[in-house]
Design an enzyme around this catalytic site. Sequence first.
Site, PDB file in Angstrom:
ATOM      1  N   GLU A 215      -7.264 -18.453  88.908  1.00 12.98           N
ATOM      2  CA  GLU A 215      -6.488 -18.670  90.137  1.00 12.98           C
ATOM      3  C   GLU A 215      -7.519 -18.853  91.236  1.00 12.98           C
ATOM      4  OE1 GLU A 215      -5.567 -18.285  93.679  1.00 12.98           O
ATOM      5  OE2 GLU A 215      -5.457 -16.162  93.208  1.00 12.98           O
ATOM      6  N   CYS A 229       9.281 -25.089 111.814  1.00 10.01           N
ATOM      7  CA  CYS A 229       7.937 -24.673 112.226  1.00 10.01           C
ATOM      8  C   CYS A 229       7.494 -23.403 111.509  1.00 10.01           C
ATOM      9  CB  CYS A 229       7.939 -24.450 113.726  1.00 10.01           C
ATOM     10  SG  CYS A 229       6.390 -23.860 114.356  1.00 10.01           S
TER      11      CYS A 229
END
Length: 452
Positions: A215, A229
């Site tokens: 990862e 947003c």
Amino acid sequence: MSTSLVYTPVDEIPQIHQSLKQAFASGKSKDVHWRKQQILKLWHLVEDNLDGLRKALYEDLGRAPDESDGTELNSILLEIKNAYDNVGKWTQTERASWHYMWFAMSPATRIEPKGVVLIITPFNFPLYLCLAPLAAVIAAGDACLLKPSEGAPACASLLADLFPKYMDQDFFRVVNGAIPETTKLLELQWDHRNSTVAKVVCTAAAQHLTPVTLELGGKNAAVFDPRICMSPDYAIVPEHFQEPFIEACKEAYYEMHPKDPKETGNMARIVNERHAKRVKRLLDNTKGQVVLGGNIDMDTYFCEATIVKDVKLDDILMSEEIFAPILPVIPVKDVDEAIKTINSLGHSLVLHVFSSDSAFKKKVFDNTQSGLAVANETLLHIQTVGIPFGGVGASGYGATTGKAAFDQFVHRRGSIDSPFWLDPMMLFTRYPPYTQRNKTMSNMFMHPKPPA
């Protein structure tokens, strides 16, 4: 007062490794009931020590307790419960689809543990990326050695203290240290490695042909349709929307932090001096315009929430993962340029799209690659049970959570069992002397017809 982390003596590491291999060889972990007991103990390790784990995360990262619950601790418990509830189903032998030629041989896939697993964890999620994959490792029936990040010493020290109290020490051990200790670990043979130190680990793993789950991260993009947003690693917005976007971000920031978060403790700090200097170098050398924040306290490693507008692709802020509350904003002409920008930066671990337009989301996701595709959210994917968490390409490979992680840590062993009466029935099809009759009969049963 920072925790003084006690490193494991290097000469003890091979002994720990060997004891884990001996424990696995005993066959004890093949018992699903035993696995469930160990998963339950892991649950109690977390649940009984939530306050201590919160304090460790605060000491290492300055992370507020409520944020620690949302980003790591609750997510760990969700993963542990998922493993506990499903280990019996995940470990069942899988029968192959019925076929008239092979049904008598009972073709199946046995789900078997790989052996002894090494997990090396990063500093940014020092508990989640340690204990969430461990739940899958236990469910898989493997033994495991954990190497927590020395960059998060309070968490690493606490795990070393808690493991002997909860987990079977024959199967699950913690080794602490830095480069010498990690180097010694990588010299040893493991049956699987889960890590974030990519190039070093892969090079070492290749010496033993060891499979690896990585990862790695990457530059996680957030593409904004001018309707919603939010704020992850960098933002791509339409040129005409850059100023309204920045103003909306500022408004949201001051609404969430009416008082200075440096004083309230509601925003984490940079992990250590080395990273604080790195982040300061990035800010000092950006060619974009800082429109919010921009200051770093080098005594406390606290970085203000920062927005930098008019950032270009070749800007220093785009050269690496930032690991700080800094948001570069890249203005583009349209969604096609946004896609081109994303693809030019390589595969990210997570690609975020913020839009209520299904066609917009589909276009971005269909024309890019990333470990995860997330719409209108920045965090809850790590708590979502039932989907894999992992990268692709340069952002990693394999998964670290749930059934997908379990599949990383087991060997799928094909199996058939031919009954004693079956072989005589094939005397005229599989053994010499090979005659036209053999061929005709063999083709009658063995040669597949063209797909319909």
